[in-house]
Design an enzyme around this catalytic site. Structure first.
Site, PDB file in Angstrom:
ATOM      1  N   ASP A  35      21.837 -11.193 -30.164  1.00 24.98           N
ATOM      2  CA  ASP A  35      21.739 -11.796 -28.831  1.00 24.98           C
ATOM      3  C   ASP A  35      20.455 -11.334 -28.168  1.00 24.98           C
ATOM      4  O   ASP A  35      20.086 -10.153 -28.240  1.00 24.98           O
ATOM      5  CB  ASP A  35      22.957 -11.404 -27.985  1.00 24.98           C
ATOM      6  CG  ASP A  35      23.125 -12.296 -26.776  1.00 24.98           C
ATOM      7  OD1 ASP A  35      24.094 -13.072 -26.743  1.00 24.98           O
ATOM      8  OD2 ASP A  35      22.269 -12.220 -25.856  1.00 24.98           O
ATOM      9  N   ILE A  36      19.770 -12.241 -27.497  1.00 23.01           N
ATOM     10  CA  ILE A  36      18.482 -11.929 -26.861  1.00 23.01           C
ATOM     11  C   ILE A  36      18.665 -10.997 -25.661  1.00 23.01           C
ATOM     12  O   ILE A  36      17.721 -10.313 -25.255  1.00 23.01           O
ATOM     13  CB  ILE A  36      17.773 -13.252 -26.455  1.00 23.01           C
ATOM     14  CG1 ILE A  36      16.276 -13.072 -26.366  1.00 23.01           C
ATOM     15  CG2 ILE A  36      18.354 -13.825 -25.175  1.00 23.01           C
ATOM     16  CD1 ILE A  36      15.512 -14.390 -26.286  1.00 23.01           C
ATOM     17  N   ASN A  92      33.453 -17.215 -25.167  1.00 26.28           N
ATOM     18  CA  ASN A  92      33.474 -17.741 -23.804  1.00 26.28           C
ATOM     19  C   ASN A  92      33.619 -19.256 -23.896  1.00 26.28           C
ATOM     20  O   ASN A  92      32.884 -19.906 -24.645  1.00 26.28           O
ATOM     21  CB  ASN A  92      32.173 -17.384 -23.070  1.00 26.28           C
ATOM     22  CG  ASN A  92      32.041 -15.895 -22.820  1.00 26.28           C
ATOM     23  OD1 ASN A  92      33.042 -15.207 -22.650  1.00 26.28           O
ATOM     24  ND2 ASN A  92      30.823 -15.390 -22.812  1.00 26.28           N
ATOM     25  N   GLY A  98      31.848 -18.237 -18.288  1.00 27.73           N
ATOM     26  CA  GLY A  98      30.530 -17.700 -18.609  1.00 27.73           C
ATOM     27  C   GLY A  98      29.840 -18.376 -19.781  1.00 27.73           C
ATOM     28  O   GLY A  98      28.792 -17.907 -20.230  1.00 27.73           O
ATOM     29  N   GLN A  99      30.414 -19.480 -20.288  1.00 26.95           N
ATOM     30  CA  GLN A  99      29.732 -20.159 -21.398  1.00 26.95           C
ATOM     31  C   GLN A  99      28.479 -20.867 -20.878  1.00 26.95           C
ATOM     32  O   GLN A  99      28.545 -21.620 -19.898  1.00 26.95           O
ATOM     33  CB  GLN A  99      30.662 -21.182 -22.075  1.00 26.95           C
ATOM     34  CG  GLN A  99      30.034 -21.764 -23.351  1.00 26.95           C
ATOM     35  CD  GLN A  99      30.967 -22.703 -24.111  1.00 26.95           C
ATOM     36  OE1 GLN A  99      32.075 -23.022 -23.652  1.00 26.95           O
ATOM     37  NE2 GLN A  99      30.513 -23.157 -25.263  1.00 26.95           N
ATOM     38  N   HIS A 105      29.993 -20.268 -30.461  1.00 25.10           N
ATOM     39  CA  HIS A 105      29.435 -18.982 -30.895  1.00 25.10           C
ATOM     40  C   HIS A 105      30.423 -17.870 -30.608  1.00 25.10           C
ATOM     41  O   HIS A 105      30.981 -17.775 -29.527  1.00 25.10           O
ATOM     42  CB  HIS A 105      28.081 -18.683 -30.230  1.00 25.10           C
ATOM     43  CG  HIS A 105      28.069 -18.829 -28.743  1.00 25.10           C
ATOM     44  ND1 HIS A 105      28.014 -20.049 -28.111  1.00 25.10           N
ATOM     45  CD2 HIS A 105      28.118 -17.901 -27.753  1.00 25.10           C
ATOM     46  CE1 HIS A 105      28.028 -19.865 -26.812  1.00 25.10           C
ATOM     47  NE2 HIS A 105      28.094 -18.572 -26.557  1.00 25.10           N
ATOM     48  N   HIS A 107      30.724 -14.013 -29.927  1.00 19.84           N
ATOM     49  CA  HIS A 107      30.005 -12.780 -29.589  1.00 19.84           C
ATOM     50  C   HIS A 107      30.704 -11.648 -30.341  1.00 19.84           C
ATOM     51  O   HIS A 107      31.919 -11.431 -30.149  1.00 19.84           O
ATOM     52  CB  HIS A 107      30.117 -12.464 -28.094  1.00 19.84           C
ATOM     53  CG  HIS A 107      29.437 -13.431 -27.175  1.00 19.84           C
ATOM     54  ND1 HIS A 107      28.184 -13.203 -26.642  1.00 19.84           N
ATOM     55  CD2 HIS A 107      29.842 -14.617 -26.673  1.00 19.84           C
ATOM     56  CE1 HIS A 107      27.861 -14.207 -25.842  1.00 19.84           C
ATOM     57  NE2 HIS A 107      28.848 -15.079 -25.838  1.00 19.84           N
TER      58      HIS A 107
HETATM   59  P1  5GP Z   1      27.519 -17.681 -23.603  1.00 16.60           P
HETATM   60  O1  5GP Z   1      27.033 -17.288 -22.242  1.00 16.60           O
HETATM   61  O2  5GP Z   1      27.378 -19.193 -23.805  1.00 16.60           O
HETATM   62  O3  5GP Z   1      28.876 -17.184 -23.992  1.00 16.60           O
HETATM   63  O4  5GP Z   1      26.554 -16.978 -24.648  1.00 16.60           O
HETATM   64  C1  5GP Z   1      25.250 -17.412 -24.886  1.00 16.60           C
HETATM   65  C2  5GP Z   1      24.485 -16.214 -25.357  1.00 16.60           C
HETATM   66  O5  5GP Z   1      23.278 -16.661 -25.932  1.00 16.60           O
HETATM   67  C3  5GP Z   1      24.095 -15.240 -24.225  1.00 16.60           C
HETATM   68  O6  5GP Z   1      24.671 -13.964 -24.493  1.00 16.60           O
HETATM   69  C4  5GP Z   1      22.584 -15.228 -24.267  1.00 16.60           C
HETATM   70  O7  5GP Z   1      22.037 -13.948 -24.031  1.00 16.60           O
HETATM   71  C5  5GP Z   1      22.276 -15.719 -25.649  1.00 16.60           C
HETATM   72  N1  5GP Z   1      21.012 -16.442 -25.765  1.00 16.60           N
HETATM   73  C6  5GP Z   1      20.531 -17.379 -24.899  1.00 16.60           C
HETATM   74  N2  5GP Z   1      19.345 -17.852 -25.347  1.00 16.60           N
HETATM   75  C7  5GP Z   1      19.083 -17.183 -26.507  1.00 16.60           C
HETATM   76  C8  5GP Z   1      17.988 -17.239 -27.428  1.00 16.60           C
HETATM   77  O8  5GP Z   1      17.025 -18.001 -27.300  1.00 16.60           O
HETATM   78  N3  5GP Z   1      18.051 -16.424 -28.504  1.00 16.60           N
HETATM   79  C9  5GP Z   1      19.106 -15.544 -28.696  1.00 16.60           C
HETATM   80  N4  5GP Z   1      19.039 -14.767 -29.777  1.00 16.60           N
HETATM   81  N5  5GP Z   1      20.148 -15.477 -27.844  1.00 16.60           N
HETATM   82  C10 5GP Z   1      20.138 -16.293 -26.772  1.00 16.60           C
END
Ligand code: 5GP
Ligand code: ZN
Length: 119
Positions: A35-36, A92, A98-99, A105, A107
């Site tokens: 995760d970034i 999520n 929080g998605q 995906h 986590h």
């Molecule tokens: P969500 O918020 O949808 O459950 O999770 C999305 C996740 O993707 C977040 O934890 C966010 O930090 C990660 N993310 C968003 N953009 C990027 C990216 O460009 N590269 C990587 N490696 N992770 C990303």
């Protein structure tokens, strides 16, 4: 068609290699990368190569790939040595939870204490 790559999807672009990511593991059906914006010492995203908006949609359409995703998450937990203490797999689902990326995906989080219930 269901499962096809979406032009505007960040994670489809990572699967296609069009957006760089720190890859952890690749299988025939999944891609895992860091995760970034990590929320724990180990924070890996495990995604299916096919595009579905969330975990339930993936499970309804592709139960075998859903099982692959969970198995791979467990394998990475062992490889990252977070399985002894314990780890969390989170999907999520929906904006209110929080998605932010609407490509399924998992986590995989570990390497620190994890509170229950989560926030
Ligand atoms: P969500 O918020 O949808 O459950 O999770 C999305 C996740 O993707 C977040 O934890 C966010 O930090 C990660 N993310 C968003 N953009 C990027 C990216 O460009 N590269 C990587 N490696 N992770 C990303
Ligand atoms: Zn996608």
């Amino acid at each position: 068609m269901a499962g096809e790559p979406q032009a505007d999807c960040l994670f489809c672009k990572i699967v296609a290699g069009k957006v760089p990511a720190t890859l952890v593991k690749e299988t025939e059906t999944t891609v895992a990368f860091r995760d970034i914006n990590p929320q724990a010492p180990t924070h890996v995203l495990v995604i299916p190569r096919v595009h579905y908006a969330d975990a339930a949609a993936l499970a309804a359409a592709e139960p075998v790939i859903t099982a692959d995703l969970l198995r791979v998450a467990g394998e990475i937990a062992a490889e990252e040595k977070i399985d002894d203490h314990g780890y969390r797999i989170v999907f999520n689902t929906g904006v209110g939870a929080g998605q932010t990326v609407f490509h399924t995906h998992a986590h995989l989080l570990g390497g620190r204490g994890l509170q229950w219930p989560p926030g």
